[in-house]
Design an enzyme around this catalytic site. Structure first.
Site, PDB file in Angstrom:
ATOM      1  N   MET A   5       0.838  -1.203   0.000  1.00  0.00           N
ATOM      2  CA  MET A   5       0.000   0.000   0.000  1.00  0.00           C
ATOM      3  C   MET A   5       0.878   1.260   0.000  1.00  0.00           C
ATOM      4  O   MET A   5       0.409   2.346   0.318  1.00  0.00           O
ATOM      5  CB  MET A   5      -0.936   0.008   1.213  1.00  0.00           C
ATOM      6  CG  MET A   5      -1.924  -1.162   1.200  1.00  0.00           C
ATOM      7  SD  MET A   5      -3.446  -0.839   2.091  1.00  0.00           S
ATOM      8  CE  MET A   5      -2.837  -0.558   3.746  1.00  0.00           C
ATOM      9  N   ALA A   7       3.952   4.014   1.063  1.00  0.00           N
ATOM     10  CA  ALA A   7       4.618   4.518   2.280  1.00  0.00           C
ATOM     11  C   ALA A   7       5.694   3.494   2.671  1.00  0.00           C
ATOM     12  O   ALA A   7       5.741   2.996   3.795  1.00  0.00           O
ATOM     13  CB  ALA A   7       3.636   4.770   3.418  1.00  0.00           C
ATOM     14  N   GLY A  11      10.975  -2.784   5.701  1.00  0.00           N
ATOM     15  CA  GLY A  11      10.254  -4.063   5.691  1.00  0.00           C
ATOM     16  C   GLY A  11       9.791  -4.406   4.280  1.00  0.00           C
ATOM     17  O   GLY A  11      10.003  -5.521   3.791  1.00  0.00           O
ATOM     18  N   HIS A  12       9.184  -3.422   3.619  1.00  0.00           N
ATOM     19  CA  HIS A  12       8.767  -3.649   2.229  1.00  0.00           C
ATOM     20  C   HIS A  12       9.992  -3.965   1.355  1.00  0.00           C
ATOM     21  O   HIS A  12       9.957  -4.870   0.520  1.00  0.00           O
ATOM     22  CB  HIS A  12       8.100  -2.395   1.660  1.00  0.00           C
ATOM     23  CG  HIS A  12       6.817  -1.995   2.318  1.00  0.00           C
ATOM     24  ND1 HIS A  12       6.687  -0.843   3.044  1.00  0.00           N
ATOM     25  CD2 HIS A  12       5.596  -2.586   2.350  1.00  0.00           C
ATOM     26  CE1 HIS A  12       5.447  -0.726   3.486  1.00  0.00           C
ATOM     27  NE2 HIS A  12       4.757  -1.777   3.092  1.00  0.00           N
ATOM     28  N   GLN A  34     -10.500  -2.411   1.873  1.00  0.00           N
ATOM     29  CA  GLN A  34     -10.081  -3.092   3.105  1.00  0.00           C
ATOM     30  C   GLN A  34     -10.114  -2.163   4.321  1.00  0.00           C
ATOM     31  O   GLN A  34      -9.688  -2.538   5.401  1.00  0.00           O
ATOM     32  CB  GLN A  34      -8.720  -3.761   2.939  1.00  0.00           C
ATOM     33  CG  GLN A  34      -7.545  -2.829   2.795  1.00  0.00           C
ATOM     34  CD  GLN A  34      -6.288  -3.565   2.345  1.00  0.00           C
ATOM     35  OE1 GLN A  34      -6.212  -4.087   1.240  1.00  0.00           O
ATOM     36  NE2 GLN A  34      -5.286  -3.625   3.193  1.00  0.00           N
ATOM     37  N   GLY A 121       4.619 -10.381   3.793  1.00  0.00           N
ATOM     38  CA  GLY A 121       5.330 -10.375   5.055  1.00  0.00           C
ATOM     39  C   GLY A 121       4.614 -11.169   6.138  1.00  0.00           C
ATOM     40  O   GLY A 121       3.387 -11.159   6.223  1.00  0.00           O
ATOM     41  N   ASP A 124       2.043  -9.466   8.752  1.00  0.00           N
ATOM     42  CA  ASP A 124       0.584  -9.634   8.679  1.00  0.00           C
ATOM     43  C   ASP A 124       0.329 -11.134   8.552  1.00  0.00           C
ATOM     44  O   ASP A 124      -0.013 -11.632   7.480  1.00  0.00           O
ATOM     45  CB  ASP A 124       0.040  -8.851   7.489  1.00  0.00           C
ATOM     46  CG  ASP A 124       0.376  -7.376   7.582  1.00  0.00           C
ATOM     47  OD1 ASP A 124      -0.373  -6.639   8.231  1.00  0.00           O
ATOM     48  OD2 ASP A 124       1.428  -6.956   7.034  1.00  0.00           O
TER      49      ASP A 124
HETATM   50  P1  AMP Z   1       1.366  -2.996   3.499  1.00  0.00           P
HETATM   51  O1  AMP Z   1       1.915  -1.930   2.601  1.00  0.00           O
HETATM   52  O2  AMP Z   1       1.377  -2.632   4.942  1.00  0.00           O
HETATM   53  O3  AMP Z   1       0.050  -3.530   3.005  1.00  0.00           O
HETATM   54  O4  AMP Z   1       2.389  -4.202   3.401  1.00  0.00           O
HETATM   55  C1  AMP Z   1       2.742  -4.757   2.160  1.00  0.00           C
HETATM   56  C2  AMP Z   1       3.485  -6.040   2.384  1.00  0.00           C
HETATM   57  O5  AMP Z   1       4.652  -5.783   3.147  1.00  0.00           O
HETATM   58  C3  AMP Z   1       2.659  -7.067   3.179  1.00  0.00           C
HETATM   59  O6  AMP Z   1       2.923  -8.353   2.657  1.00  0.00           O
HETATM   60  C4  AMP Z   1       3.213  -6.908   4.575  1.00  0.00           C
HETATM   61  O7  AMP Z   1       3.081  -8.067   5.354  1.00  0.00           O
HETATM   62  C5  AMP Z   1       4.668  -6.615   4.268  1.00  0.00           C
HETATM   63  N1  AMP Z   1       5.278  -5.941   5.414  1.00  0.00           N
HETATM   64  C6  AMP Z   1       4.869  -4.800   6.027  1.00  0.00           C
HETATM   65  N2  AMP Z   1       5.656  -4.515   7.085  1.00  0.00           N
HETATM   66  C7  AMP Z   1       6.580  -5.507   7.142  1.00  0.00           C
HETATM   67  C8  AMP Z   1       7.673  -5.803   8.026  1.00  0.00           C
HETATM   68  N3  AMP Z   1       7.969  -5.022   9.069  1.00  0.00           N
HETATM   69  N4  AMP Z   1       8.409  -6.910   7.783  1.00  0.00           N
HETATM   70  C9  AMP Z   1       8.116  -7.728   6.745  1.00  0.00           C
HETATM   71  N5  AMP Z   1       7.093  -7.515   5.878  1.00  0.00           N
HETATM   72  C10 AMP Z   1       6.342  -6.416   6.076  1.00  0.00           C
END
Ligand code: AMP
Length: 252
Positions: A5, A7, A11-12, A34, A121, A124
């Site tokens: 998403m 930002a 981690g990403h 969502q 990741g 989640d």
């Molecule tokens: P999001 O942008 O928050 O929807 O996350 C996109 C992807 O990045 C999802 O698969 C998350 O699980 C993964 N993700 C977000 N934060 C982390 C993190 N700290 N470590 C590993 N994967 C992450």
């Protein structure tokens, strides 16, 4: 493919790096379906230029797919995918709309890109199980892989939502992972998982969390309620500091 998403944080980027040499499609889409009306869809951080710079810095071979809401949900769009099994309980008790929104958009993204592999990741964790189920049940030609949780120096799981935290809230947030470790230790000591969950929830309140949605010890494979500590389990938690809701989990 690495669906996000935006930002973007380290981690990403760790997911993108995990993909290695092949071309990686990174999608950036803050998916309205969502979020519930009272949630943070409007406030959710968005900075495409910064995201593109960060992706560029990885040196990976990347295609960015950043559709707008109209492209993803044209007028008349009326489909919603419901995933059963592991999507029941925990997050769904507090965000009942959430996984249908995730499953529908992930199915659309995977069908648009048709990657051979998609990386999600473990941050989640329940979402990872839901997406794995979705891909298997729909026969999508994509292997789903889970990536380890990237953490800050104090152990706080990286998250785009950490940007909402004030300095004092950020200090409180750093305790979430520590409380989960303490809770695991307590469960190992007593063997009483329900007692350990209560202990963990109380500890989160003590360190300054304003509301604990859950601290739960579950079977790692399907999130059914774990009754003993002999098999692979997972501790999962969600709690709020002010308006900011944080989640974390660990292998147990
Ligand atoms: P999001 O942008 O928050 O929807 O996350 C996109 C992807 O990045 C999802 O698969 C998350 O699980 C993964 N993700 C977000 N934060 C982390 C993190 N700290 N470590 C590993 N994967 C992450």
């Amino acid at each position: 493919m690495v669906p996000t998403m935006g930002a973007l944080h380290d981690g990403h980027l760790s997911l993108v790096r995990m993909a290695g040499k092949p071309t990686v499609v990174v999608s950036i889409f803050v998916n309205p379906s969502q979020f519930a009306p009272h949630e943070d869809f409007d406030a959710y951080p968005r900075d495409l230029d910064s995201d593109l710079n960060k992706l560029g810095s990885t040196g990976a071979n990347i295609i960015v797919f950043a559709p707008n809401a109209r492209e993803m949900y044209p007028e008349g769009f009326a489909t919603s995918i419901t995933v059963g099994g592991g999507s029941a309980g925990l997050e769904t008790d507090f965000r009942p709309h959430f996984f249908a929104g995730v499953a529908t958009v992930v199915a659309k993204l995977l069908l648009a890109a048709l990657p051979d592999t998609a990386i999600f990741g473990q941050k989640d964790y329940q979402q990872l199980l839901v997406v794995t189920r979705l891909a298997a049940d729909l026969g999508l030609p994509t292997k789903i892989i889970g990536a380890p949780i990237a953490r800050e120096v104090d152990g706080l799981a990286m998250s785009s939502r950490n940007a909402y935290l004030s300095a004092s809230e950020r200090t409180v947030a750093g305790n979430l992972n520590k409380v989960l470790k303490d809770t695991i230790a307590r469960a190992r000591e007593t063997g009483d998982l329900r007692d350990a969950e209560k202990y963990g929830a109380a500890a989160l309140e003590t360190v300054g969390f304003d509301k604990v949605d859950y601290v739960a010890i579950r079977d790692a494979a399907n999130l059914s309620v774990a009754t003993g500590v002999s098999g692979p389990a997972r501790i999962l938690a969600a709690a709020k500091i002010g308006k900011t809701r944080l989640i974390d989990n660990m292998a147990f």
